[in-house]
Design an enzyme around this catalytic site. Structure first.
Site, mmCIF file in Angstrom:
data_model
loop_
_atom_site.group_PDB
_atom_site.id
_atom_site.type_symbol
_atom_site.label_atom_id
_atom_site.label_comp_id
_atom_site.label_asym_id
_atom_site.label_seq_id
_atom_site.Cartn_x
_atom_site.Cartn_y
_atom_site.Cartn_z
ATOM 1 N N HIS A 167 0.827 -1.217 0.000
ATOM 2 C CA HIS A 167 0.000 0.000 0.000
ATOM 3 C C HIS A 167 0.856 1.259 0.000
ATOM 4 O O HIS A 167 1.833 1.365 0.736
ATOM 5 C CB HIS A 167 -1.048 -0.001 1.110
ATOM 6 C CG HIS A 167 -0.529 0.027 2.508
ATOM 7 N ND1 HIS A 167 -0.188 1.205 3.137
ATOM 8 C CD2 HIS A 167 -0.321 -0.954 3.418
ATOM 9 C CE1 HIS A 167 0.203 0.924 4.370
ATOM 10 N NE2 HIS A 167 0.139 -0.366 4.577
ATOM 11 N N ASP A 178 6.165 0.545 6.800
ATOM 12 C CA ASP A 178 4.714 0.420 6.604
ATOM 13 C C ASP A 178 4.212 1.538 5.713
ATOM 14 O O ASP A 178 3.851 2.594 6.191
ATOM 15 C CB ASP A 178 4.029 0.457 7.973
ATOM 16 C CG ASP A 178 2.545 0.199 7.892
ATOM 17 O OD1 ASP A 178 2.061 -0.261 6.852
ATOM 18 O OD2 ASP A 178 1.855 0.483 8.892
ATOM 19 N N GLU A 226 -4.926 1.968 2.554
ATOM 20 C CA GLU A 226 -5.039 0.788 3.418
ATOM 21 C C GLU A 226 -5.195 1.199 4.866
ATOM 22 O O GLU A 226 -5.912 0.577 5.629
ATOM 23 C CB GLU A 226 -3.797 -0.110 3.246
ATOM 24 C CG GLU A 226 -3.929 -1.487 3.917
ATOM 25 C CD GLU A 226 -3.458 -1.525 5.366
ATOM 26 O OE1 GLU A 226 -3.745 -2.526 6.045
ATOM 27 O OE2 GLU A 226 -2.819 -0.560 5.839
ATOM 28 N N GLU A 227 -4.497 2.275 5.247
ATOM 29 C CA GLU A 227 -4.397 2.603 6.679
ATOM 30 C C GLU A 227 -5.721 3.053 7.290
ATOM 31 O O GLU A 227 -6.030 2.702 8.424
ATOM 32 C CB GLU A 227 -3.337 3.697 6.906
ATOM 33 C CG GLU A 227 -1.903 3.239 6.661
ATOM 34 C CD GLU A 227 -1.417 2.185 7.662
ATOM 35 O OE1 GLU A 227 -2.184 1.775 8.541
ATOM 36 O OE2 GLU A 227 -0.256 1.762 7.533
ATOM 37 N N ASP A 273 3.164 -6.385 3.388
ATOM 38 C CA ASP A 273 2.772 -5.299 4.303
ATOM 39 C C ASP A 273 3.156 -5.647 5.737
ATOM 40 O O ASP A 273 2.399 -5.429 6.670
ATOM 41 C CB ASP A 273 1.267 -5.013 4.172
ATOM 42 C CG ASP A 273 0.842 -3.810 5.016
ATOM 43 O OD1 ASP A 273 1.714 -3.007 5.391
ATOM 44 O OD2 ASP A 273 -0.371 -3.688 5.304
ATOM 45 N N HIS A 324 3.633 2.821 12.809
ATOM 46 C CA HIS A 324 2.742 3.967 13.059
ATOM 47 C C HIS A 324 3.365 5.020 13.972
ATOM 48 O O HIS A 324 2.657 5.668 14.743
ATOM 49 C CB HIS A 324 1.408 3.492 13.658
ATOM 50 C CG HIS A 324 0.593 2.626 12.748
ATOM 51 N ND1 HIS A 324 -0.666 2.180 13.079
ATOM 52 C CD2 HIS A 324 0.842 2.127 11.509
ATOM 53 C CE1 HIS A 324 -1.149 1.435 12.100
ATOM 54 N NE2 HIS A 324 -0.251 1.387 11.134
#
Lengths: 444, 444
Positions: free
Chosen positions: A263, A275, A309-310, A337, A410
């Site tokens: 993504h 990520d 995606e997130e 991912d 994140h």
């Protein structure tokens, strides 16, 4: 049964080329440093779409195109702040917090309220309105450090982040504060999505660093703890964005699609290096490596950089909708991912009636892949490809070592410098090798 | 055949305890930050001996003792410097260099001479005195980046560092400059030992960062390159030091020794965190984890912190000499000296007449260890235990993931911050689990 020597040689060559002539590390540098964070709907995401399209135009695909999707647009605003207020033990002290994605802000004045500590959504139900109304609900169930696969530990804790605010709001809480999703004890808050509120009763939702969470928990054992939170999240009108897709038509079985993807969007607090910058550059690396070893796809090869995606999965949904409407068949779809760490193998899943056969075929290739430290497990693939299951193909997740993933996930530390060049290149080679076998031999 | 359920449970408990109550990360912090670098014969090494002895006194061994050994004493002196001098292309420019361990210094004025680039020891032989005399010999064969196991790549390049200066001196070279032992391209020179000169014709030996080596190579293609090197290494009289040994007498088979160990000395340029602080704290963690799960050694368990692995192996030699003189039998000896990364398994070797049987037994345990990502290969164990081979027991090397090891190895970046807590703890659990099985069931 297969040309095992020929294939062993081809795979050795894929690894050699990835480790000596690979481009993925440089591409990741570009994505992280020239573009930076790429939250869906942001200028960074838009820049990434057009920059990756331009890059794909140079890689030898037959066609490269943008697939529109409508993405939510969340804006963090100014950084959130938090502090323990007038506490009997520590007085007033700052907390390391961050607003969770999709969450509403507190307003400029912020919220000051007593916190109550809970360890599950059920506990909030049990406390009910009497226990919750007017409070800040502090979700403090840690990720289980004894899980060897850290993604399982994440799966066992992330409901607090995703849904905690919904149930807390239902009982009149003023905000939620969620322990960061990591087994590390440190001062870095982890962002991530909360489920969008559907009924209008949205309350602010923030995360707190694990050290901050431990401190709150200790103080609560000694008496009341009041906390002040201020956050500035806003949900803006949805905007158009795109998946970026490159395709090479298969020379023998054009109706069987082999997909690789990751993504393109990322959280806004770091550079989205692991990520999912890693997954993007892994995916982009496959075709160039095939070219270097002279492999031309027999099946239709598609590299898909998914958007959103997130915090919404709009790109994935748009892709599945179009694919199903066109009655396409994805023989295999692989998503990367899980970061850019040393490869450990793959996990796979699929429609029950064909999964066992597909999986058996893959297991026959193990002797070719084990020298590179790769194994297979069943279960789990990737969010962006999950909607392809009904087509009956095999869905595959790339599985690198997971021990360090939640140190960065994140957070502001998910940056280029925390990706190791060799580990990244080995990931690209692993994915390219498996897809080479699938493209060459099919699955059933 | 075994109590597989009971053992599966015990191993699960070992991992749980290591990940939730393990001490090894704190011990490593102490070793790196309170003590720091620990080159044999240095004050740091002495502090480490006595500090680790005190720690072992608290861990529940029957006896803890120091085993004397005489170690060489090398002192780096002031940091080395290097520069390209009056070059036609770049003028004068600094090089990132460091003195190699055991090497003599250049004297305060340094050495200025033309460099010649070679890629092997044989090439120096071929050039002979005519090609080499008066020059600085620049060894520039890189570690092979396509080796998946980076230790193999190291093994394929390190002769240049270990023996290059001997052959260069033989033909009248003034100094050697060796490409750093890493596949990374960066500015950090890697130290490491050169073989002590035996005939008095010692010349200075330094290493240069890989970026520096690449630059020298490019410039040499355009013309002569003269380099100035200044280094200050001194070989001082040998001093006494110690191995630190803790022992628990076996309750059933006291004459069968199961050894775990690492080396307590480190290079002087970092903190010896991965090399070999990790191995030290892995080794120290075994007995406490056995205690937590209620396992009492049936065989004599010995934890050995070896001195002087890096530049002499005096500790290992002293240990073998004493052990062989006492007619001891090490049923198994395991060394951890490959860093604190995520465990991938073990390699094993032994005396030919018994190795196959021992190794077969270990393979029967694979189903208990595979859930933790562990496998076995034959070949290689550890330098400090290599002299025990004649006793006929199994020699085992702990094998964590090797991709990042040579980013840090023998450099100023081999510090505590570059060791991941979970990865370190998983290593301790892996070693403790294997040795639990060996202690419980024996090998033949």
């Amino acid at each position: 049964m297969y040309g095992q020597n020929e294939d062993a040689f081809a795979i050795r060559e894929i690894y050699d080329k990835a480790l000596t002539e690979g481009d993925c590390y440089e591409w990741l540098h570009h994505l992280c440093k020239d573009i930076g964070p790429r939250l869906a709907g942001s200028p960074g995401a838009e820049a990434a779409v057009f920059s990756m399209k331009r890059l794909m135009d140079t890689l030898g695909f037959d066609t490269v195109y943008l697939q529109p999707c409508t993405v939510p647009r969340w804006d963090r605003g100014a950084p959130a702040s938090g502090r323990i207020v007038n506490n009997a033990v520590v007085g007033t002290e700052n907390l390391d917090v961050t607003a969770l994605g999709n969450s509403v802000g507190t307003g400029p004045e912020g919220i000051t309220a007593p916190i109550i500590e809970v360890f599950s959504l059920q506990e909030v139900e049990q406390l009910g309105r009497d226990g919750v109304a007017g409070k800040i609900v502090f979700f403090n169930r840690p990720m289980d450090p004894t899980q060897i696969q850290t993604f399982r530990a994440y799966g066992g804790a992330v409901d607090q982040r995703g849904s905690g605010h919904v149930i807390a709001a239902k009982f009149g809480a003023r905000a939620t504060l969620v322990r960061s999703m990591t087994t590390s004890l440190d001062d870095i808050p982890h962002t991530g999505a909360v489920a969008p509120s559907e009924d209008g009763f949205a309350i602010p939702a923030l995360s707190v660093s694990t050290n901050g969470a431990e401190k709150l928990s200790r103080l609560l054992r000694q008496g009341e703890v009041r906390v002040h939170l201020q956050s500035n999240g806003r949900n803006l009108p949805p905007v158009q964005s795109f998946n970026v897709i490159g395709e090479v038509r298969g020379s023998e079985f054009p109706d069987e699609i082999v997909l690789v993807g990751g993504h393109l969007d990322s959280w806004d607090v770091g550079e989205g290096a692991h990520d999912d910058g890693a997954g993007i550059v892994h995916s982009l690396q496959v075709l160039p490596l095939w070219q270097k070893i002279g492999h031309k796809p027999k099946r239709t090869f598609r590299c898909v950089l998914f958007m959103n995606e997130e915090n919404g999965l709009a790109g994935g949904r748009a892709y599945w909708a179009a694919s199903n409407e066109n009655k396409e068949f994805h023989l295999a779809a692989l998503e990367s991912d899980s970061g850019g760490f040393t490869p450990r193998g793959f996990s796979a899943t699929g429609r029950e009636d064909v999964f066992t056969d597909d999986y058996r075929k893959i297991n026959e290739w193990l002797p070719l892949l084990e020298p590179y430290g790769l194994g297979f497990t069943s279960g789990g693939s990737g969010a962006d490809i999950s909607g392809l299951k009904s087509q009956g193909g095999l869905l595959i997740g790339f599985r690198p070592d997971s021990q360090r993933y939640f140190d960065f996930h994140h957070t502001k530390t998910d940056v280029f410098e925390n990706v190791n060049k060799r580990e990244l290149e080995l990931g690209a080679a692993s994915i390219t090798s498996l897809l080479y076998l699938i493209d060459k031999y099919g699955l059933r």
